[in-house]
Scaffold this motif. Structure first.
Motif, PDB file in Angstrom:
ATOM      1  N   MET A  47     -95.382 -38.596  24.887  1.00  0.00           N
ATOM      2  CA  MET A  47     -95.908 -39.292  23.728  1.00  0.00           C
ATOM      3  C   MET A  47     -95.075 -39.036  22.481  1.00  0.00           C
ATOM      4  SD  MET A  47     -99.321 -37.177  22.761  1.00  0.00           S
ATOM      5  CE  MET A  47     -99.203 -37.114  20.997  1.00  0.00           C
TER       6      MET A  47
ATOM      7  N   GLU B 118     -94.210 -47.045  31.824  1.00  0.00           N
ATOM      8  CA  GLU B 118     -94.609 -45.634  31.771  1.00  0.00           C
ATOM      9  C   GLU B 118     -96.032 -45.542  32.288  1.00  0.00           C
ATOM     10  OE1 GLU B 118     -93.913 -43.917  27.691  1.00  0.00           O
ATOM     11  OE2 GLU B 118     -92.626 -45.674  27.580  1.00  0.00           O
TER      12      GLU B 118
ATOM     13  N   GLU C 165     -99.193 -42.843  32.939  1.00  0.00           N
ATOM     14  CA  GLU C 165     -99.703 -41.496  32.690  1.00  0.00           C
ATOM     15  C   GLU C 165    -100.732 -41.152  33.779  1.00  0.00           C
ATOM     16  OE1 GLU C 165     -99.022 -41.661  27.855  1.00  0.00           O
ATOM     17  OE2 GLU C 165    -101.042 -41.931  28.605  1.00  0.00           O
TER      18      GLU C 165
ATOM     19  N   GLU D  17     -97.248 -34.701  29.094  1.00  0.00           N
ATOM     20  CA  GLU D  17     -98.115 -35.494  28.216  1.00  0.00           C
ATOM     21  C   GLU D  17     -99.108 -34.556  27.534  1.00  0.00           C
ATOM     22  OE1 GLU D  17     -99.357 -37.776  26.459  1.00  0.00           O
ATOM     23  OE2 GLU D  17     -97.736 -39.209  26.674  1.00  0.00           O
TER      24      GLU D  17
ATOM     25  N   GLU E 132     -96.452 -37.666  33.010  1.00  0.00           N
ATOM     26  CA  GLU E 132     -96.077 -39.062  32.795  1.00  0.00           C
ATOM     27  C   GLU E 132     -94.842 -39.387  33.621  1.00  0.00           C
ATOM     28  OE1 GLU E 132     -96.003 -40.745  28.716  1.00  0.00           O
ATOM     29  OE2 GLU E 132     -93.916 -41.210  29.190  1.00  0.00           O
TER      30      GLU E 132
ATOM     31  N   GLN F  62     -97.728 -48.319  29.786  1.00  0.00           N
ATOM     32  CA  GLN F  62     -96.934 -48.949  28.721  1.00  0.00           C
ATOM     33  C   GLN F  62     -95.692 -49.614  29.294  1.00  0.00           C
ATOM     34  OE1 GLN F  62     -96.432 -45.216  26.716  1.00  0.00           O
ATOM     35  NE2 GLN F  62     -98.058 -45.590  25.242  1.00  0.00           N
TER      36      GLN F  62
END
Ligand code: GLU
Ligand code: MG
Length: 637
Positions: A1, A50, A52, A96, A103, A251
């Protein structure tokens, strides 16, 4: 992040003293980058996703599932076996926020050819397999947006009690600091947000009112003044960054061919954020209760809201410079492209000095105000060793502010001295249970960028309407019942939308006729005489593309999933989880997710994710892809 610097983190008081220094040099760093690469064009489409994950451990005997606090060691082992041994390794891993999170991304970005769409799911499977292979037999990695009993007593393994003391990071009644990733960035962020704000963060999520849910639903916290004041009746109260940043998302980042294409995509996709977020809804449960929302967005927003009382408008401005209307984690506040300009109807707080400086340096007002708006924020973390930097060759101060503005879209200048181009990141999606679904959402969004560019589509509406859509999108079953402002005529443009502005400029007023309220079904699948629908547009685009049979088949399956989620024929994960709990024999219609219910739910999710159980309500049937084939290009030619 975000940026992971190493070193000795400074306290909030010390960081604050350097805030102007960080901003000043952050802007210098941005200017160096901008002037070096503003003319860059002809970069090719590259993109990446991405995902998570959370790590959980099942206790089958006691019917319990807990999050396992070993993300750091799992990431370390994954990096050791993967990227450090082989620069071409197909996966990349990063820490993360939660110590129970990791991630994963593809090892190299995907390129612009259609067959790449057929490799996404294989790569996601590979990630799941790689990480799973490092876990014990009773452990699993899950792509679940929000762990339902996050913050409930004993929710971690090993177990820790929260320590709500001033010296800690969160000072939470529920979320122990040990559940925060051990990299100092994360606990420093947590502590400094709290110190900057002047009090603990406050998250109140409306409770879902079931037959036996106490009404009013009131929790009391006699031992904690802050909590006693902050907790609202009929809401689930949470008090730590971990309740938000400890959630998982999906993402996508794209490299555009030039800065103007990046700005155009940024704007166009911003309008799509609430729509895709509602379609991806998968987080109905918080702190062991059933909530009345389906998406994590507002929870994370509140979980990192570092604004002081003055900035939030609760007290007159004295020590702070501005009233600020949103948290650092929120939807975007201004469009960046020329076409977007007339739809910028949100009052934009900006750092005036920075704005003037950027204009003087030849940056146009739209980009200048975007940066000057991001830079109203203070840096939240700073490492002693990283205060004095080489502004021509480093960008840490710019990234410091940029990467703690967690907005629906992110406009990303290239890193200094790299061959990476201008990029945009699409950030609102919730992560889905299976690799198939995650691939479907990712491919849908990437394909959408292709048609936006090829057909020069225009989705722009006043940005305040996008904000209204964001609110609707998080509501329970928004995908079925929500109405969203959407542009009626998206093909109005036709010429040179990227560099100029194709929409007729008859006056500056936006015509209220340009947009109307639509259901997600109408937006995605179209409605005769009202709107053509995004999927029909994608399908017609695909018909004109050369695509190998196998890839076409995968893409059609992905689009079918999106189509059916939008029409309500298939459930969102949020709806499916709600129904699973409602039918659970242990559920007492009291909005409580007990340990046992949580265990059953996560065990079921784990089986679905590992294809040990079908779930036609969620996934439909008959569109499963062959198991991971072992090569990055899979079966495509
Ligand atoms: N986990 C956060 C979310 O769910 C995003 C953190 C990040 O930017 O990587 O939106
Ligand atoms: Mg992340």
């Amino acid at each position: 992040m975000g940026l992971l610097s190493q070193g000795s983190p400074l306290s909030w008081e010390e960081t604050k003293r350097h805030a102007d220094h960080v901003r000043r040099h952050g802007i210098l760093q941005f200017l160096h980058i901008y002037h070096a690469v503003k003319e860059r064009h002809k970069d090719v489409l590259k993109w990446g996703d991405e995902v998570e994950y959370i790590l959980v451990a099942f206790d089958h005997q006691n019917k319990k599932v807990r999050v396992v606090l070993k993300g750091e060691e799992v990431v370390e082992a994954l990096q050791e076996r993967g990227e450090r041994k082989n620069p071409n390794h197909p996966t990349l891993w990063k820490p993360e926020y939660g110590s129970y999170m990791i991630e994963g991304t593809p090892g190299q970005p995907y390129g612009g050819t259609m067959s790449e769409f057929n490799t996404v799911e294989d790569n996601m499977r590979k990630r799941r397999q790689e990480a799973s292979s490092l876990l014990k037999e009773n452990e699993a990695i899950c792509t679940i947006t929000s762990f339902p009993r996050l913050g409930c007593p004993g929710f971690t393994l090993p177990e820790y009690k929260p320590t709500p003391v001033e010296e800690g990071a969160s000072k939470s009644l529920f979320f122990p600091d040990e559940a925060i990733n051990k990299h100092p960035r994360f606990s420093t962020l947590t502590r400094n947000i709290r110190h900057r704000r002047g009090e603990k963060v406050v998250i109140n999520v409306p409770i879902f009112k079931d037959k036996n849910t106490p009404f009013p639903f009131i929790e009391t916290f006699p031992q904690d003044d802050e909590a006693a004041q902050a907790a609202q009746p009929n809401h689930i109260y949470m008090d730590a960054m971990g309740f938000g940043m400890g959630n998982c998302c999906l993402q996508v980042t794209f490299q555009a061919c030039s800065i103007s294409e990046a700005r155009y995509l940024y704007d166009q996709l911003a309008t799509i954020c609430p729509i895709v977020m509602a379609l991806s809804a998968s987080s109905p449960f918080y702190r062991g209760y059933i909530s009345d929302i389906d998406c994590r967005w507002g929870v994370i927003s509140a979980s990192v809201d570092d604004r002081t009382r003055e900035e939030r408008g609760l007290e007159p401005l004295k020590n702070n410079s501005y009233r600020i209307s949103k948290s650092r984690y929120d939807s975007i506040d201004s469009y960046l492209s020329k076409c977007g300009e007339k739809y910028n109807d949100i009052d934009l707080t900006k750092d005036k000095e920075i704005y003037e400086r950027l204009l003087k340096e030849g940056i146009d007002p739209l980009l200048a105000q975007h940066i000057a708006h991001l830079f109203i924020r203070d840096p939240l973390t700073l490492f002693e060793e990283k205060i004095h930097l080489d502004d021509a060759n480093e960008s840490d101060h710019f990234e410091n502010i940029q990467s703690t503005n967690w907005q629906t879209m992110r406009f990303k200048p290239p890193p200094p001295n790299s061959d990476i181009g201008w990029r945009v990141e699409f950030r609102p999606m919730e992560v889905q249970l299976t690799d198939f679904e995650n691939s479907a959402y990712v491919v849908f969004v990437v394909l959408l960028t292709r048609v936006i560019l090829s057909y020069k589509l225009d989705f722009l509406i006043p940005l305040s309407k996008v904000d209204e859509n964001m609110k609707v999108a998080q509501k329970r079953d928004a995908v079925l019942h929500g109405l969203f402002y959407f542009r009626k005529d998206i093909c109005k443009g036709g010429t040179a939308v990227v560099d100029g502005c194709s929409t007729p400029q008859n006056g500056t007023e936006t015509d209220t006729e340009e947009f109307t309220l639509m259901s997600i079904d109408t937006i995605i699948n179209g409605k005769e005489g009202v709107f053509p629908g995004l999927i029909p547009i994608l399908n017609s685009y695909l018909e004109n593309m050369e695509v190998d049979v196998d890839t076409r088949c995968s893409i059609l399956n992905y689009l079918k999933l999106i189509k059916k989620r939008a029409s309500g024929e298939l459930m969102t994960a949020a709806r499916w989880m709600r129904e699973f709990v409602a039918k659970h024999p242990g559920y007492k219609q009291d909005s409580v997710i007990t340990d046992e219910i949580n265990y059953s739910l996560l065990w079921e999710c784990n089986k679905i994710a590992n294809e040990l159980r079908e779930c036609p309500e969620l996934l439909g049937s008959g569109f499963k892809k062959a198991k991971y084939s072992g090569s990055k290009t899979g079966t495509s030619s």
